[in-house]
Design a protein around this motif. Structure first.
Motif, PDB file in Angstrom:
ATOM      1  N   THR A  52       1.765  11.076   9.575  1.00 17.91           N
ATOM      2  CA  THR A  52       1.946  10.483   8.255  1.00 17.91           C
ATOM      3  C   THR A  52       2.711   9.169   8.340  1.00 17.91           C
ATOM      4  O   THR A  52       2.366   8.191   7.671  1.00 17.91           O
ATOM      5  CB  THR A  52       2.660  11.475   7.315  1.00 17.91           C
ATOM      6  OG1 THR A  52       1.835  12.630   7.161  1.00 17.91           O
ATOM      7  CG2 THR A  52       2.920  10.865   5.949  1.00 17.91           C
ATOM      8  N   VAL A  53       3.737   9.124   9.176  1.00 23.33           N
ATOM      9  CA  VAL A  53       4.482   7.873   9.377  1.00 23.33           C
ATOM     10  C   VAL A  53       3.552   6.783   9.892  1.00 23.33           C
ATOM     11  O   VAL A  53       3.596   5.626   9.429  1.00 23.33           O
ATOM     12  CB  VAL A  53       5.663   8.097  10.344  1.00 23.33           C
ATOM     13  CG1 VAL A  53       6.212   6.761  10.853  1.00 23.33           C
ATOM     14  CG2 VAL A  53       6.770   8.883   9.663  1.00 23.33           C
ATOM     15  N   ALA A  54       2.697   7.112  10.833  1.00 26.67           N
ATOM     16  CA  ALA A  54       1.758   6.127  11.387  1.00 26.67           C
ATOM     17  C   ALA A  54       0.810   5.610  10.304  1.00 26.67           C
ATOM     18  O   ALA A  54       0.508   4.402  10.242  1.00 26.67           O
ATOM     19  CB  ALA A  54       0.973   6.747  12.538  1.00 26.67           C
ATOM     20  N   LYS A  55       0.339   6.488   9.440  1.00 27.49           N
ATOM     21  CA  LYS A  55      -0.542   6.068   8.347  1.00 27.49           C
ATOM     22  C   LYS A  55       0.181   5.129   7.387  1.00 27.49           C
ATOM     23  O   LYS A  55      -0.391   4.138   6.912  1.00 27.49           O
ATOM     24  CB  LYS A  55      -1.047   7.300   7.592  1.00 27.49           C
ATOM     25  CG  LYS A  55      -2.047   8.149   8.357  1.00 27.49           C
ATOM     26  CD  LYS A  55      -2.471   9.352   7.531  1.00 27.49           C
ATOM     27  CE  LYS A  55      -3.483  10.218   8.262  1.00 27.49           C
ATOM     28  NZ  LYS A  55      -3.875  11.408   7.462  1.00 27.49           N
ATOM     29  N   ILE A  56       1.440   5.452   7.086  1.00 30.66           N
ATOM     30  CA  ILE A  56       2.234   4.611   6.183  1.00 30.66           C
ATOM     31  C   ILE A  56       2.432   3.226   6.793  1.00 30.66           C
ATOM     32  O   ILE A  56       2.251   2.197   6.126  1.00 30.66           O
ATOM     33  CB  ILE A  56       3.596   5.268   5.904  1.00 30.66           C
ATOM     34  CG1 ILE A  56       3.419   6.562   5.112  1.00 30.66           C
ATOM     35  CG2 ILE A  56       4.529   4.317   5.162  1.00 30.66           C
ATOM     36  CD1 ILE A  56       4.667   7.429   5.058  1.00 30.66           C
ATOM     37  N   GLU A  57       2.805   3.195   8.058  1.00 32.51           N
ATOM     38  CA  GLU A  57       3.043   1.915   8.732  1.00 32.51           C
ATOM     39  C   GLU A  57       1.769   1.082   8.818  1.00 32.51           C
ATOM     40  O   GLU A  57       1.806  -0.150   8.722  1.00 32.51           O
ATOM     41  CB  GLU A  57       3.628   2.163  10.117  1.00 32.51           C
ATOM     42  CG  GLU A  57       5.046   2.730  10.070  1.00 32.51           C
ATOM     43  CD  GLU A  57       5.599   3.052  11.441  1.00 32.51           C
ATOM     44  OE1 GLU A  57       6.839   3.032  11.592  1.00 32.51           O
ATOM     45  OE2 GLU A  57       4.807   3.341  12.366  1.00 32.51           O
ATOM     46  N   ALA A  58       0.625   1.752   8.972  1.00 32.90           N
ATOM     47  CA  ALA A  58      -0.648   1.035   9.022  1.00 32.90           C
ATOM     48  C   ALA A  58      -0.969   0.361   7.689  1.00 32.90           C
ATOM     49  O   ALA A  58      -1.740  -0.609   7.640  1.00 32.90           O
ATOM     50  CB  ALA A  58      -1.771   1.996   9.400  1.00 32.90           C
ATOM     51  N   LEU A  59      -0.360   0.865   6.622  1.00 30.86           N
ATOM     52  CA  LEU A  59      -0.549   0.282   5.291  1.00 30.86           C
ATOM     53  C   LEU A  59       0.481  -0.809   4.992  1.00 30.86           C
ATOM     54  O   LEU A  59       0.513  -1.351   3.881  1.00 30.86           O
ATOM     55  CB  LEU A  59      -0.458   1.383   4.228  1.00 30.86           C
ATOM     56  CG  LEU A  59      -1.631   2.378   4.230  1.00 30.86           C
ATOM     57  CD1 LEU A  59      -1.289   3.629   3.421  1.00 30.86           C
ATOM     58  CD2 LEU A  59      -2.893   1.713   3.676  1.00 30.86           C
ATOM     59  N   GLY A  60       1.345  -1.103   5.958  1.00 26.66           N
ATOM     60  CA  GLY A  60       2.303  -2.188   5.814  1.00 26.66           C
ATOM     61  C   GLY A  60       3.656  -1.795   5.252  1.00 26.66           C
ATOM     62  O   GLY A  60       4.474  -2.664   4.920  1.00 26.66           O
ATOM     63  N   THR A  61       3.920  -0.498   5.178  1.00 28.30           N
ATOM     64  CA  THR A  61       5.200  -0.003   4.673  1.00 28.30           C
ATOM     65  C   THR A  61       6.023   0.558   5.828  1.00 28.30           C
ATOM     66  O   THR A  61       5.484   1.233   6.700  1.00 28.30           O
ATOM     67  CB  THR A  61       4.960   1.097   3.616  1.00 28.30           C
ATOM     68  OG1 THR A  61       4.316   0.512   2.479  1.00 28.30           O
ATOM     69  CG2 THR A  61       6.261   1.741   3.172  1.00 28.30           C
ATOM     70  N   LYS A  62       7.314   0.286   5.824  1.00 28.23           N
ATOM     71  CA  LYS A  62       8.192   0.856   6.841  1.00 28.23           C
ATOM     72  C   LYS A  62       8.327   2.361   6.625  1.00 28.23           C
ATOM     73  O   LYS A  62       8.272   2.836   5.481  1.00 28.23           O
ATOM     74  CB  LYS A  62       9.578   0.203   6.773  1.00 28.23           C
ATOM     75  CG  LYS A  62       9.590  -1.290   7.047  1.00 28.23           C
ATOM     76  CD  LYS A  62      10.989  -1.853   6.855  1.00 28.23           C
ATOM     77  CE  LYS A  62      11.005  -3.355   7.066  1.00 28.23           C
ATOM     78  NZ  LYS A  62      12.363  -3.922   6.815  1.00 28.23           N
ATOM     79  N   ALA A  63       8.520   3.098   7.708  1.00 28.73           N
ATOM     80  CA  ALA A  63       8.632   4.552   7.567  1.00 28.73           C
ATOM     81  C   ALA A  63       9.356   5.153   8.756  1.00 28.73           C
ATOM     82  O   ALA A  63       9.288   4.622   9.873  1.00 28.73           O
ATOM     83  CB  ALA A  63       7.249   5.189   7.432  1.00 28.73           C
ATOM     84  N   ILE A  64      10.048   6.257   8.500  1.00 26.59           N
ATOM     85  CA  ILE A  64      10.624   7.079   9.563  1.00 26.59           C
ATOM     86  C   ILE A  64      10.456   8.542   9.174  1.00 26.59           C
ATOM     87  O   ILE A  64      10.321   8.866   8.001  1.00 26.59           O
ATOM     88  CB  ILE A  64      12.128   6.791   9.815  1.00 26.59           C
ATOM     89  CG1 ILE A  64      12.948   7.017   8.541  1.00 26.59           C
ATOM     90  CG2 ILE A  64      12.343   5.404  10.386  1.00 26.59           C
ATOM     91  CD1 ILE A  64      14.452   6.992   8.787  1.00 26.59           C
ATOM     92  N   ALA A  65      10.465   9.400  10.168  1.00 25.83           N
ATOM     93  CA  ALA A  65      10.448  10.847   9.943  1.00 25.83           C
ATOM     94  C   ALA A  65      11.837  11.401  10.242  1.00 25.83           C
ATOM     95  O   ALA A  65      12.458  11.020  11.238  1.00 25.83           O
ATOM     96  CB  ALA A  65       9.409  11.512  10.837  1.00 25.83           C
ATOM     97  N   ILE A  66      12.318  12.274   9.383  1.00 24.85           N
ATOM     98  CA  ILE A  66      13.633  12.885   9.554  1.00 24.85           C
ATOM     99  C   ILE A  66      13.493  14.392   9.426  1.00 24.85           C
ATOM    100  O   ILE A  66      12.953  14.900   8.437  1.00 24.85           O
ATOM    101  CB  ILE A  66      14.643  12.374   8.508  1.00 24.85           C
ATOM    102  CG1 ILE A  66      14.892  10.872   8.693  1.00 24.85           C
ATOM    103  CG2 ILE A  66      15.964  13.152   8.607  1.00 24.85           C
ATOM    104  CD1 ILE A  66      15.838  10.278   7.662  1.00 24.85           C
TER     105      ILE A  66
END
Length: 257
Positions: A52-66
């Protein structure tokens, strides 16, 4: 920056690794969120969180999993602290965490009761607490509950009964956080086409639920789809901000209050 938009906002999603939480995360990225924190419970969902983080980043949004077990107050505190360290104070907090149990009252053990209480009520309370302490002004909070809160049915006392307190948590939080412009809502989906539903239901019950909603014939499975719920989440954290302290049942006419 508009206060009633997802664009450029920092979002934390409890249970954001997959299913409804994962779809919310992807949708918010498409809406232009600045950064999204994808919370996951344990190692069993880590891989899904990373996807899910990878999908978010591919859309141009920063993301992390916690990772965090949100059945403790300390874990909720750390989740928000880690969010702030990574991206600053969040603007939107969504809690999709929940656990289903279908069992007669006379068969529910004390351990099962405690677990249902911890996951469905305690985690929701302390997530709201930390959201109230840490959200930016004009923030938005939404908790996923269940349409069983509007039903008169057996076998779900330990599940719906432990989601029921979230209605009052939501009302109280709306009053307490309102002076900072923060709106607080709860969304109660009908039986959803996710693994959580099928793991608890027998074949006869599944067949019933697939025909029980007024609009079942127009759903691809007869159930509530996660795609049906995301627009309501999007609405209550944007243009729908004036509706606060409310629990909204979204279920295609499965039940109402």
């Amino acid at each position: 920056m508009s206060i009633n938009t997802i664009k450029d906002k920092v979002v934390v999603i409890a249970g954001g690794a997959k299913n409804l939480g994962g779809l919310i995360a992807e949708d918010f990225a498409k809406q232009g969120a600045k950064a999204i924190v994808v919370h996951y419970n344990s190692s069993s969902t880590q891989a899904s969180a990373e996807v899910t983080v990878a999908k978010i980043e591919a859309l141009g949004t920063k993301a992390i999993a916690i990772q965090a077990d949100l059945t403790s107050a300390e874990a909720n505190k750390r989740l928000f602290e880690d969010t702030i360290k990574a991206f600053g104070h969040p603007d939107i907090a969504i809690n999709t965490v929940g656990k289903v149990l279908k069992k007669a009252i006379v068969e529910v053990s004390e351990d099962e009761y405690d677990q249902m209480s911890a996951v469905n009520a305690k985690a929701a309370f302390f997530f709201l607490k930390e959201a109230g302490k840490n959200l930016n002004e004009n923030g938005k909070v939404c908790t996923i509950v269940t349409s069983l809160l509007g039903a008169f049915t057996p076998f779900y006392a330990a599940y719906a009964g432990m989601k029921a307190p979230v209605e009052h948590f939501t009302r109280a939080a709306a009053k307490e956080f309102g002076e900072r412009g923060i709106s607080v809502t709860a969304i109660g989906p009908g039986p959803m086409d996710t693994p959580f539903f099928y793991s608890e239901e027998g074949a006869d019950a599944i067949a019933y639920h697939k025909t029980a909603a007024a609009l079942s014939a127009f759903s691809k499975t007869g159930l509530t789809e996660i795609e049906d719920i995301v627009p309501y989440i999007r609405f209550v954290v944007t243009e729908g901000w004036w509706m606060t302290g409310q629990t909204i049942l979204v279920n295609g006419g499965y039940t109402t209050k």
